[in-house]
Design an enzyme around this catalytic site. Sequence first.
Site, PDB file in Angstrom:
ATOM      1  CG  ASP A 210      10.357   7.103 -62.742  1.00 51.31           C
ATOM      2  OD1 ASP A 210       9.795   8.202 -62.803  1.00 51.31           O
ATOM      3  OD2 ASP A 210      10.888   6.668 -61.700  1.00 51.31           O
ATOM      4  CD  GLU A 275      11.571  11.726 -64.749  1.00 51.45           C
ATOM      5  OE1 GLU A 275      11.347  12.631 -63.936  1.00 51.45           O
ATOM      6  OE2 GLU A 275      11.906  10.587 -64.374  1.00 51.45           O
TER       7      GLU A 275
END
Length: 541
Positions: A210, A275
């Site tokens: 993330d 990401e």
Amino acid sequence: MTFTPTPATDDDWWRSAVVYQVYVRSFADANGDGIGDLRGIRQRLPYLRDLGVDALWLTPFYTSPQVDAGYDVADYRDVDPLFGNLADFDEMITDAHGLGLRIIVDLVPNHTSDAHPWFTAALAAGPGSPERERYLFADGRGEHGELPPNDWESIFGGPAWTRVADGQWYLHLFDPAQPDLNWRHPEVRAEFEDVLRFWLDRGVDGFRIDVAHGMIKAEGLPDVGFSSMTTGQRQSEMLGKARLPYFDQDEVHDIYRAWRPILDSYPGGRMAVAEAWAETPQRLARYIGPDELHQAFSFDFLDATWSADSFRKVIDTALAEATVVGAPTTWVLSNHDRQRHVTRYGDGEAGLRRARAAALLMLALPGCAYLYQGEELGLPEVLDLPDELRQDPSFRRTGESRDGCRVPIPWSGELAPYGFGPAGSESSWLPAPTTWRSLSVAAQTGVPGSTLELYRTALRIRHEHPALAGLGDITWLETEPGVLAFRRAVGNAELTCVVNISGADVTITGHGRPLVASADLTERGDGHVLPVDAAAWFERR
Ligand code: GLC
């Protein structure tokens, strides 16, 4: 356009995999509390095996106050009681592996929850303490420190700084309940290396990282130089367009160079996907490689508009970058942060038609594809959720909310929540619209032409067809304007994907026999009419 073929071995499974994103709280609810859980996933694994995906990416299920739907982690080594416990996780992963499905978990290293013991200790210990060093605390500007330390903005709106009782400020690039960690601190690095091992030891096949571009902030925390206050333009609008002092700093790569040997020390091809948002495809490619991460999401494909030129441009760029770094492209159309692509492409019937065509486009491309739960059902964004039910923390700060793509999956039955929970359960954390009855898994299973059967067929062909077996070349074919056509070939086997975005029906000849189409084809002469906003695969062997 050639893409260096690399044979996919078992360790390389991720190079051509189809990964299905499970948004845990909205996938399947086994205990009837209206929120999806790990046992729910376990029960639905046979569905995912039959769909034909290779791996699941599970969004965070760790202990968390759920301010940002679990992206605010209070304990990285445990399961939140909402979703079950570690034994449920172990049983789920054992079953998944037994069915040939790999499991990727989400790792949230940029920030913790404000309920994480490190943060509560930092608040209690006060300015100048070693406890505060693990986060980014700073004194404010202004005569009495009443102004934030710099002009950085939260992605969720407003300043990225919150002041605590003793007068210092702490940085949170997202919600105030998500304080950013100080990744220049050795304890932070050691902690996450240990967290990686914890889940690798439990058998996970990979991690989705993330905010992978965010952990290192520029030394001295310099101002960006503009803000919503001064220009009306939010800094987050520059994401992926310009370098911000809090994103994509060169030193972030040291972290991944330390992680890669850890992943490589486990058998079976453990991988990580970033990401990450970077200014250029070239800078994004720096996250990938034999000494860093295996993949980075290529969001340009998701951002492409519904036009042949737009798709062709992003596909060419992504494949060219993939060739340079020797890693496959990751194609994504939807995820839990973005409006579902049925709606992005126009919503209603037109949007669904295009979304189905886009699925065939994506699944014919070489590399790895990420599906977001529900796209195989053709779910649209739910646009009319009442404000009081919206839970995305950014909604209160910006008026924008990601709840509409997070509505629980309709499985079966006549009434909401459509089999999301056990028999008799009446609600789900977000309500499904009444129109979803006809979109449920049960309503589409075995129905020729349904979106679910289209995905199943395409995924089966993708696995079995010799022309898609390589990691592959694509060759663009000459077509009329507005039509995308490319061929993949291995030996004598050829598969041609044609997408018609020209605004009028086109007749396709010379590519062989149709294998699958997103809308009905009709024969004409020695070819087939491909309707507008439709795609089809043809084969020749
Ligand atoms: C990522 C997640 C998003 C989350 C944010 C903060 O962008 O995908 O859902 O809100 O990070 O962790």
